[in-house]
Enzyme design. Structure first.
Site, mmCIF file in Angstrom:
data_model
loop_
_atom_site.group_PDB
_atom_site.id
_atom_site.type_symbol
_atom_site.label_atom_id
_atom_site.label_comp_id
_atom_site.label_asym_id
_atom_site.label_seq_id
_atom_site.Cartn_x
_atom_site.Cartn_y
_atom_site.Cartn_z
ATOM 1 N N VAL A 61 3.505 5.921 4.858
ATOM 2 C CA VAL A 61 2.203 5.222 5.112
ATOM 3 C C VAL A 61 2.357 3.914 5.976
ATOM 4 C CG1 VAL A 61 0.500 3.584 4.072
ATOM 5 C CG2 VAL A 61 1.272 5.343 2.757
ATOM 6 N N ARG A 76 8.727 9.163 1.808
ATOM 7 C CA ARG A 76 9.642 9.615 2.579
ATOM 8 C C ARG A 76 10.247 8.844 3.673
ATOM 9 N NH1 ARG A 76 9.715 15.157 3.001
ATOM 10 N NH2 ARG A 76 8.254 16.482 1.864
ATOM 11 N N HIS A 101 3.807 1.834 -1.536
ATOM 12 C CA HIS A 101 4.046 1.985 -3.044
ATOM 13 C C HIS A 101 2.912 2.608 -3.689
ATOM 14 C CE1 HIS A 101 7.100 -1.274 -1.908
ATOM 15 N NE2 HIS A 101 7.748 -0.370 -2.477
ATOM 16 N N GLY A 128 0.770 -1.367 -0.131
ATOM 17 C CA GLY A 128 -0.074 0.071 0.054
ATOM 18 C C GLY A 128 0.932 1.136 0.135
ATOM 19 N N ASP A 147 12.179 6.430 3.375
ATOM 20 C CA ASP A 147 13.773 6.461 2.954
ATOM 21 C C ASP A 147 14.214 7.669 2.929
ATOM 22 O OD1 ASP A 147 14.091 3.572 2.481
ATOM 23 O OD2 ASP A 147 12.595 3.839 1.051
#
Length: 279
Positions: free
Chosen positions: A179, A151, A38, A36, A153
């Site tokens: 998420v 975000r 991605h 989800g 990463d």
């Protein structure tokens, strides 16, 4: 219906057609095994562009010698189906040979000095060289108007922003919010490696980030905040790579006040998890 491309010439022909029609193109780079988080990148990309291209490529140059490249799940059929459901227009599925025609060991490498050498860069030497190398190639292949990165990463996003600014890529970089599952765990492809017993323990990372924010708001010293965070993670069974407070540019704060980001990387069993919180 979503289009899939395994050949660069065909992909470029389609993108050229879209651009002749005056359409904006967004790129969402991924390594597949999508979830989800991605899918939310694709949804956000649609706000910035008329057409969205997702790439799926497990990039060997960003994995270290003792990391999980061979173990990383490859689920292309399920990934494409999920991307179609969220409105992605095309998927670029390059082979390793197409991405690195001279071979992985002989390829031209990118390097973003400074921001790429701390935190994740110190724990995983060469990781961000691999990230920059593959992202630069994807930019040249797809030639997007905008590219969307998560975000979660945080440092990767900072490295890519630096590379884009320095090399004058005419691409807008958009950072998408993290998420999370209902219990706060950030969605990650590596979560599936957690055992049933480890899964609830993993939420300690998010709770620790919230505690770091509370400590900062309360005026605690940075050293104490970081030490308390490390101790909390270790008490829960984590092996901690880092639990730190940094400026939004990932520098060590030299004065009180201003924005901060708390960043954690820690291993639970054999699974390495990262997360962050901006405030």
């Amino acid at each position: 219906m979503i289009q899939t491309f395994n050949e660069l010439g065909a992909l470029r022909e389609q993108i050229a057609q879209w651009k002749r029609e005056g359409l904006r193109v967004a790129l969402v780079p991924t390594m597949g095994n999508l979830h989800g988080g991605h899918h939310s990148l694709v949804t956000l990309a649609r706000q910035y562009a008329d057409k969205v291209v997702a790439s799926i490529f497990v990039n060997p140059t960003q994995f270290g010698p003792n990391e999980d490249f061979s173990r990383y799940p490859r689920t292309p059929e399920a990934d494409v189906a999920g991307l179609e459901q969220v409105g992605c227009d095309a998927v670029w599925l390059p082979s390793v040979e197409a991405m690195y025609p001279l071979g992985v060991d002989k390829t031209t490498q990118m390097h973003a000095p400074g921001v790429s050498e701390v935190l994740e860069g110190a724990s995983r030497p060469g990781h961000f060289d691999g990230v920059c190398t593959v992202v630069a190639r994807l930019f040249l292949q797809v030639q997007p108007d905008v590219a969307v990165f998560g975000r979660k990463d945080y440092q990767q996003l900072a490295v890519i922003r630096q590379m884009v600014a320095e090399l004058s890529f005419p691409i807008q970089i958009v950072g998408a919010d993290i998420v999370r599952d209902e219990d706060g765990l950030a969605k990650s492809s590596r979560n599936q490696y957690l055992s049933a017993e480890q899964r609830p323990v993993a939420t300690t990372i998010h709770r620790t980030l919230l505690g770091m924010r509370e400590g900062y708001v309360a005026g605690q010293a940075r050293d104490r905040i970081e030490a308390d965070a490390t101790a909390a993670l270790q008490a829960a069974g984590f092996q901690v790579d880092y639990a730190v407070l940094r400026t939004p540019e990932l520098a060590e704060p030299t004065f009180d006040g201003g924005g901060r980001v708390a960043l954690i990387a820690a291993r639970l069993g054999s699974t390495r998890l990262i997360d962050n919180l901006e405030f």
